[in-house]
Design an enzyme around this catalytic site. Structure first.
Site, PDB file in Angstrom:
ATOM      1  N   CYS A  71      71.558  22.161  57.053  1.00 40.99           N
ATOM      2  CA  CYS A  71      71.083  21.476  58.254  1.00 40.99           C
ATOM      3  C   CYS A  71      71.407  22.347  59.465  1.00 40.99           C
ATOM      4  O   CYS A  71      72.568  22.715  59.668  1.00 40.99           O
ATOM      5  CB  CYS A  71      71.749  20.103  58.376  1.00 40.99           C
ATOM      6  SG  CYS A  71      71.363  19.267  59.929  1.00 40.99           S
ATOM      7  N   ASP A 117      71.526  20.486  52.786  1.00 37.37           N
ATOM      8  CA  ASP A 117      70.402  19.590  52.519  1.00 37.37           C
ATOM      9  C   ASP A 117      69.845  19.932  51.142  1.00 37.37           C
ATOM     10  O   ASP A 117      69.911  21.081  50.714  1.00 37.37           O
ATOM     11  CB  ASP A 117      69.303  19.752  53.575  1.00 37.37           C
ATOM     12  CG  ASP A 117      69.553  18.894  54.807  1.00 37.37           C
ATOM     13  OD1 ASP A 117      70.247  17.874  54.691  1.00 37.37           O
ATOM     14  OD2 ASP A 117      69.071  19.265  55.886  1.00 37.37           O
TER      15      ASP A 117
END
Ligand SMILES: [Ca+2]
Ligand SMILES: [Ca+2]
Ligand SMILES: [Ca+2]
Ligand SMILES: [Ca+2]
Ligand SMILES: [Ca+2]
Ligand SMILES: [Ca+2]
Ligand SMILES: [Ca+2]
Ligand SMILES: [Ca+2]
Ligand SMILES: [Ca+2]
Ligand SMILES: [Ca+2]
Ligand SMILES: [Ca+2]
Ligand SMILES: [Ca+2]
Ligand SMILES: [Ca+2]
Ligand SMILES: [Ca+2]
Ligand SMILES: [Ca+2]
Ligand SMILES: [Ca+2]
Lengths: 135, 135, 135, 135, 135, 135, 135, 135, 135, 135
Positions: free
Chosen positions: I34, I41
C-alpha cells in the site's frame, strides 16, 4: 379418488430386520400455522431411522406431513410430536427428526430430535452399527 | 408499538423435557462497536442448545442480539457473554455459541463457546444422545 | 484518533481517465433502521462504476456507509440515495448500486439502481466498452 | 391483532420515478392446492420489477402470497395471475415473475412471466437501462 | 390402474396466450438404450418453451419420456426427436430441449436443440420478450 | 458381442489382503420398476467396502446394476439385496451400500445398509483402521 | 505512523479462563520466499486455539504473519514455527495451525500442526470439551 | 482387440441438418507433453459445435484426444490444432474448443478457440439461433 | 540459477494469427504494498486477451507479477498499468485485466480494465468473434 | 536439463520430529494405462501422512507420480503400491493414500489406503493427536 391428509402413519414389515440399516426421508414440503399469529410457517424436514420390525410407508408419510397444514404448531413442539408419532407407529431402533424452519425475525431455527429404543427388545450392539448419515 | 432492544431473554417451558434434543438458531444479523476505535463490527451468530426445563423465546432473542448494537464488545468477550446470558436464562443441558466476525486487518475471527450442565440435575447419559449439528 | 461516520465522500483523480474501466466495491457490512418500527435492517451492498475524472476513496466510502447506522431508511429510497450521492461526488460515466436486504416477512429484497452519464461530457463509445461484471 | 391473507396489494409512491431501477423480491414461501387432486403444491417465487409511479408494499405482498394457500391453482395460470395482479396494482415499466414449483411426477416446473409497459406513458430509453438481475 | 408409457403428448389451452412467457421442465429421470450395444444410456433433460395456443400436460410428459426406456436412441437423434414431437403437439413460439447424457468413454455429451415458430402465426416482437432461463 | 445384464458378480483376488483399505464405487446410473405401479424408479448408488480375499470386478458390477432395470423393487428391499449379493460374492470385512432414490410424493429416500464380517476369520483390529470416506 | 512487520506476538488476558472455548483465525494473506529458489510462495493459514490465561491480539497476529514476507521458509518448517511461536506467547490449552500452500509442481501442500498443553496446569476434562471447528 | 490412439476423427451424418443445434462434449481426460521440458501437461477440454452435414463420432473423439498423450504441444497451439482438425473433419457451422490447462508457475491457462463457417453453404440466420452454452 | 523478478514481458509468435481466439490466465498469487501505509496488499488477477501477432510467454508473466512485490501500488492504478504493459508488449486485439483485491476496511475491490486495438491493423469483424469467457 | 520420471522418492529430515503433525498433498495430475486394454486411465490422488524422522520431497513426488504414465496399473493395486513405496521411503507414523479414478463403465472408483506404524518406534499417544483432515 383424491387422497386426504391423515395423521394415520401406515407401515410395512421391515424386509431386513436382522440388520441395522438406515432409511432417510428428505421432506422439503411442510407448512403449518403459527399458534400465536395464525400466519403460515414453512419448514423442511429430514427424517431418518433404523427400523426394527416395521417401516414407514412413503405415501402415508406424505399425507401425515400434509395433516399439519391447518394446525397451529410451535417449532419445538411439532418436531417432537412428529418424532413421537413415528416412534409410536414403528418403534424404530433409532430415529432422528430435523425440522428446519424458515427465517422469522431475521433468525432461522433448526430443531433436531433423536430417539433410541430402550429395553428388552433392543440389541445393544445395534447402536454401534447405526451408520452416520451421508452428508 | 414498536419493539425495543433488551438484554432480557424470555423463556417458555420445554415441551419435551424428558428427551435430549437440540434447538439451533441461525442469526445472520449482529453488529456491535469496537471498544478500541468505536467503529462498527459485524458478525453472524449460530446458537444451539439442548434444553432442560426452559427454552429461549425467539422474539426476545432477536431483541437481545439487537441490544449489542451500540455497545463496545471484544469478539472473544461478547461471544462468552452471550453464552453466559443464555445459560443464566435457561440452564440448558448443553449449549454452543459461535460468533463469526467479519474480516479486520485481513483476518476473520470465529469464536466458539460450549457449555455443559453439571451437577445433580444433569443426566449423564444425555450427553451421549446430544445430536451432532447438521452441516 | 478514531474515525467518525460521515456522509462526505472523498475522491481522488482517476489514474486512467482516457479509458473506460470498472471499479467494483463489495460492501457486506451495512445496517440502518426501519423508518416504521425503528428496528435494525441489514443489507449487503455492491457498488460498481466507470470513473470519469474522479474515483471514490475507499476509506471515505466505509465511513459513508457507516453514516446510515442510526438513520431510518426505506430499502428502495436508501439505495437510490447512495447512488445519487456517488453521482454527485464523482460524476461517473456509469454506476450501479445494489442493496441486498435481509429477509423480512419471509421475503428478501434486492434493489438495483443504475446511472449513466448524459450530455456533453459523455463519450458515446464509452458505454460499449463498459465491462460486464464478473460473476 | 393478527394479519389476514388478502389479495389486496398495497402500494407506495416510487421514491425515484425519474430513474429506471429494479426491485427484486425473493419469496421462498408459497403453497397452494392442486386443482385436480386438492393436494398441496409448493413453489418458490422470484418477483422483480422496474417501478413507474408506484411500488409494491412488502407486507401486503406477504399477505397476497398467503392468500393462495387454500386456492386451487395450476402452475402456468397462477404465475400469470400474480403477474397480472402486480401489473394492475402498480403498472410497472417492466416486471418478471418466476414460479419455481417443486417436483411432481419426477419433474420440476419453472414458469417465467415477463411484462413490459406499453403506450404513451412508457419511456423508450427505459428498457435499455433496465438492469439484468444479479445471479 | 397403473399408467403406461406413451408417446402421446397431451395438451391443454394456454391460460395466457396474449403474452410470451416461458415454461421450463427439469426432467432428471431419463433412460434409453444404446442402438449399437443395447446397453442402457442415462440422461437428464431440460425442456423449456414459450407456449402459443397450447401447453404440454405434465403427466403425459412423464409418460412420454418413459416411452424411450426400451428404445435404441442416439444422443443427437433422440434430442431432436423430442423437440420435433413437442413442436408437433403444441407448436410453441419458442422451444429448447437439452439432453445431458452421462459419461461414455470418459466424455459427457450435452445436446441442445432450439426451435422458433415461423410464418403467419408468429408475432415478431415475441422473440425479444422471450425470457432467458434462470440459472 | 454386446454385453448382457447379469446378476453374476465377478471377483478378483485382493491385491493387498494384509491391509484394511477401502474401495468405493459411485454408481449414478440405476433404474428399476416400482412393484406397485410398474412405473420406473431411479436412484444413485454408492457402494464402499473393505475387501478381505476378493474384490468386485468393475464391469460385472455395471452388468449387475443393469440387471435390475426390468425388475420390480422396493427401495428398502433392493438396497439390502444388493448388499447381500456383494457379501455373498466377496465376503468383505466391511460394506456400506447407499441407495439414493429420486423424489416420489415430494419426498426423497436414502437407504443405507452396512455390513461387518463376523466370526473366526475377522480381525477385530481391522474395524478401527477402516477409513472414513472422503466427503 | 504506519505499522511494521514484527515477530512479537502481543497478548491480552483471556476473558473467560474458566471455560474451554475456541478462537479461530482465517488468514488468507500470507507470503514468504522459497529457500531454494528465492521465489515467492503463497499460503492461506487457519489458526485455532483454546486459550488458557492469554489470547493472541489480532493486530499483532497480522504483523507477525507479515514478518515472513521476506524470509525463506519451507512449508513444513514454517507451519511448525508459527505453532511454536503461538505456544510460546500464550501457552494455549490446544492449538491447530494449518498452512495451505499454493500449487507447486502441480501439487498443493497442506501442513497441519496440532499442540496440546501438558502437565500440571492442564485440566484433563478440557480436551473433551474442546469444540470441533465449524465447517 | 483393444483400441489404439488415432488422429483420424470418424463422422456420421447429422440426423437433423435442417436445424441449427449444438452438441457439446466435456472431455476431462487429456494429457500431452511440454515441448520445452518433456514433462507432462494436463488439461480439461470442452468442445461444442453446431453440425452442418456431419457429426463427430464419440469413440473416435476419445481416441483422437488420446493421440496427444506422447506429443509435445504448446497450450495455445494444441487448442487451435484440435479446432482445425474438427473443422476439417466435419465443417461445422460453428465450433468452440476450450483447453483448460492445469497450473504451471502458479498460473492456470484457459485457451478458447471459436470458428464459424463462411461462404456459400452458410445460412446467415443460423448464427442467431446458435444456443448459448448451458452453464 | 534461480529466476529474478522482472518487468520485461517476453513474447512468442501467435500460432494462429488468422483467427480471433482467447487466452486467459488465472493468477491467484499477487502481492504489492500500500503506497500510503507500506503494508502488504494481496490480489488475485485474471488476464485474458485475443492475440494479434504475439502472445505473452507464461514464465515471464510470472516474473512480471512478482516484480510488484516490493512496490507501492494503488488498486486502480496498478490494474491499469498491468493492462498498459501487456498492450505495449503484444498489442493484443482485445484485453481484459481484472484485479480482485482482498478486503480492506471491510470492503473488497475489483478493478476491471478492458482494451481494444484501434486503427489500421484491427480487423473490424474480430470483435464480434471474441469469445465470452467461460464462467 | 529437463527432469525425468523416477520411482526414486527423495526425502529430507522432519523439521519437527517430536510432534505428530500432518502433511497432505493434493495431486490432481495422474495417468497410467489400463492393464487389460492399454487405454489411458486418469486419477486424482490425495496423500497425507504424519512424518516420523523423514519427509517426502515435493519435486521427487511429482517425478514419482509421473513414472506411472506408461505403466499398466489396476486401480486397487496402484493405490496400494504408492502407499507401500511411501512407507518404504519415509516410514511415516500414519499415512493415507486416496486414488480417485475417473468414470469407467458409468462408475467412478475411489480407493483409500491407510497405514499406521507399528512396533517399538511408534509412540502410542501419537495416533490420538493425528489431526483429522480438513474438509
Ligand atoms: Ca435455516
Ligand atoms: Ca445414512
Ligand atoms: Ca469468517
Ligand atoms: Ca442438530
Ligand atoms: Ca437476499
Ligand atoms: Ca467488472
Ligand atoms: Ca425446480
Ligand atoms: Ca437487479
Ligand atoms: Ca455431463
Ligand atoms: Ca435425494
Ligand atoms: Ca491447496
Ligand atoms: Ca484453470
Ligand atoms: Ca448448449
Ligand atoms: Ca473480493
Ligand atoms: Ca470419482
Ligand atoms: Ca490435516
Amino acid at each position: 379418488m383424491p387422497s386426504q391428509p391423515s395423521k394415520d402413519l401406515q407401515t410395512f414389515p421391515n424386509p431386513a430386520p436382522d440388520r441395522d440399516y438406515e432409511i432417510a426421508f428428505d421432506v422439503p414440503e411442510f407448512t403449518c400455522l403459527c399458534p400465536l399469529t395464525g400466519q403460515p410457517d414453512f419448514a423442511k424436514f429430514k427424517i431418518r431411522y433404523v427400523p426394527d420390525q416395521l417401516c414407514v410407508e412413503l405415501k402415508s408419510l406424505k399425507l401425515y406431513m400434509w395433516a399439519y397444514r391447518n394446525e397451529g404448531a410451535f417449532h419445538e413442539k411439532v418436531t417432537n410430536t412428529i418424532a413421537d408419532d413415528i416412534v409410536r407407529a414403528i418403534q424404530p431402533r433409532k430415529l432422528t427428526v430435523e425440522g428446519d424452519f424458515f427465517v422469522r425475525g431475521g433468525i432461522g431455527t433448526l430443531v433436531t430430535v433423536t430417539h433410541e429404543k430402550k429395553g428388552k427388545g433392543a440389541k445393544p450392539a445395534a447402536k454401534k452399527n447405526a451408520p452416520a448419515r451421508r452428508k
